[in-house]
Design an enzyme around this catalytic site. Structure first.
Site, PDB file in Angstrom:
ATOM      1  N   ASP A 191       0.946  -1.081   0.054  1.00  0.00           N
ATOM      2  CA  ASP A 191      -0.066   0.082  -0.113  1.00  0.00           C
ATOM      3  C   ASP A 191       0.941   1.220  -0.095  1.00  0.00           C
ATOM      4  O   ASP A 191       2.073   1.363   0.659  1.00  0.00           O
ATOM      5  CB  ASP A 191      -0.975  -0.071   1.363  1.00  0.00           C
ATOM      6  CG  ASP A 191      -1.913   1.040   0.881  1.00  0.00           C
ATOM      7  OD1 ASP A 191      -2.972   0.841   0.175  1.00  0.00           O
ATOM      8  OD2 ASP A 191      -1.952   2.242   1.881  1.00  0.00           O
ATOM      9  N   THR A 192       0.514   2.262  -0.801  1.00  0.00           N
ATOM     10  CA  THR A 192       1.363   3.589  -0.989  1.00  0.00           C
ATOM     11  C   THR A 192       0.518   4.734  -0.641  1.00  0.00           C
ATOM     12  O   THR A 192      -0.805   4.864  -1.045  1.00  0.00           O
ATOM     13  CB  THR A 192       1.907   3.689  -2.391  1.00  0.00           C
ATOM     14  OG1 THR A 192       2.558   2.730  -2.524  1.00  0.00           O
ATOM     15  CG2 THR A 192       2.718   4.744  -2.341  1.00  0.00           C
TER      16      THR A 192
END
Length: 194
Positions: A73-74
């Site tokens: 996840d960014t």
């Protein structure tokens, strides 16, 4: 095959293939809404962990051959505020205006799930944007590139033109930090560093 990738991101697929990992994609949708007063670091780690666990459960439910599940996840963080993916073009333009002429954090968390074991790592980069004019923002938003990206830009595309300084991992900002990914895979006996 080495593992499953719980991500729809073509950029993550390209980066994982770049380091020679054999994988199959698996769908693992999770609610990405931040919790009330959730710290950005905790947020990305929680989502990466949730995606990896959801991928593991999806693999079991589909009766697929068991392999570890990698997820990521960014998020973009400016002054402590999480800037996720824009809802629409107006939202994308507002995010880019916030980022204009400032330095922000890009956090990418990785997680691997295998049975009850889940391990995580976190990549943190600092990105500085040049000052952007309203016309530059409008042209970039019209290109469509910002619409599915945290912080409304892609450093690997036209959005890279706005970056005047990067401290950290370019591939981490793209969405899969290769060094951290290789280190995490090695803990499972996978990848080039295993």
């Amino acid at each position: 095959m080495d593992l499953y990738l719980a991500s729809a991101s073509p950029r993550r697929r390209e980066l994982l293939a770049q380091i020679g990992v054999q994988f199959e994609r698996i769908a693992a949708p999770v609610d990405e809404t931040p919790l009330l007063n959730e710290d950005p670091h905790g947020y990305v780690l929680r989502l990466a962990r949730a995606k990896a666990q959801a991928g593991w459960l999806a693999m079991l439910a589909a009766n697929l051959p068991p392999h570890p599940v990698l997820a990521a996840d960014t998020t973009v963080v400016l002054d402590g505020e999480i800037l996720g993916k824009p809802d629409d073009e107006t939202h994308a333009a507002a995010m880019l205006k916030q980022l204009s002429g400032s330095t922000h954090l890009v956090l990418t968390a990785l997680a691997i799930a295998e049975q009850d074991r889940v391990e995580t790592v976190l990549s943190e980069s600092r990105v500085t944007f040049m000052p952007l004019s309203d016309a530059q923002i409008a042209r970039y938003v019209a290109s469509g590139e910002p619409m599915d990206k945290a912080g409304a830009y892609g450093i690997q595309g036209q959005g890279g033109l706005f970056v005047s300084h990067l401290e950290g991992s370019f591939t981490g900002v793209v969405g899969l930090p290769l060094h951290e990914t290789a280190q995490l895979l090695a803990r499972y006996g996978l990848g080039a560093l295993a």
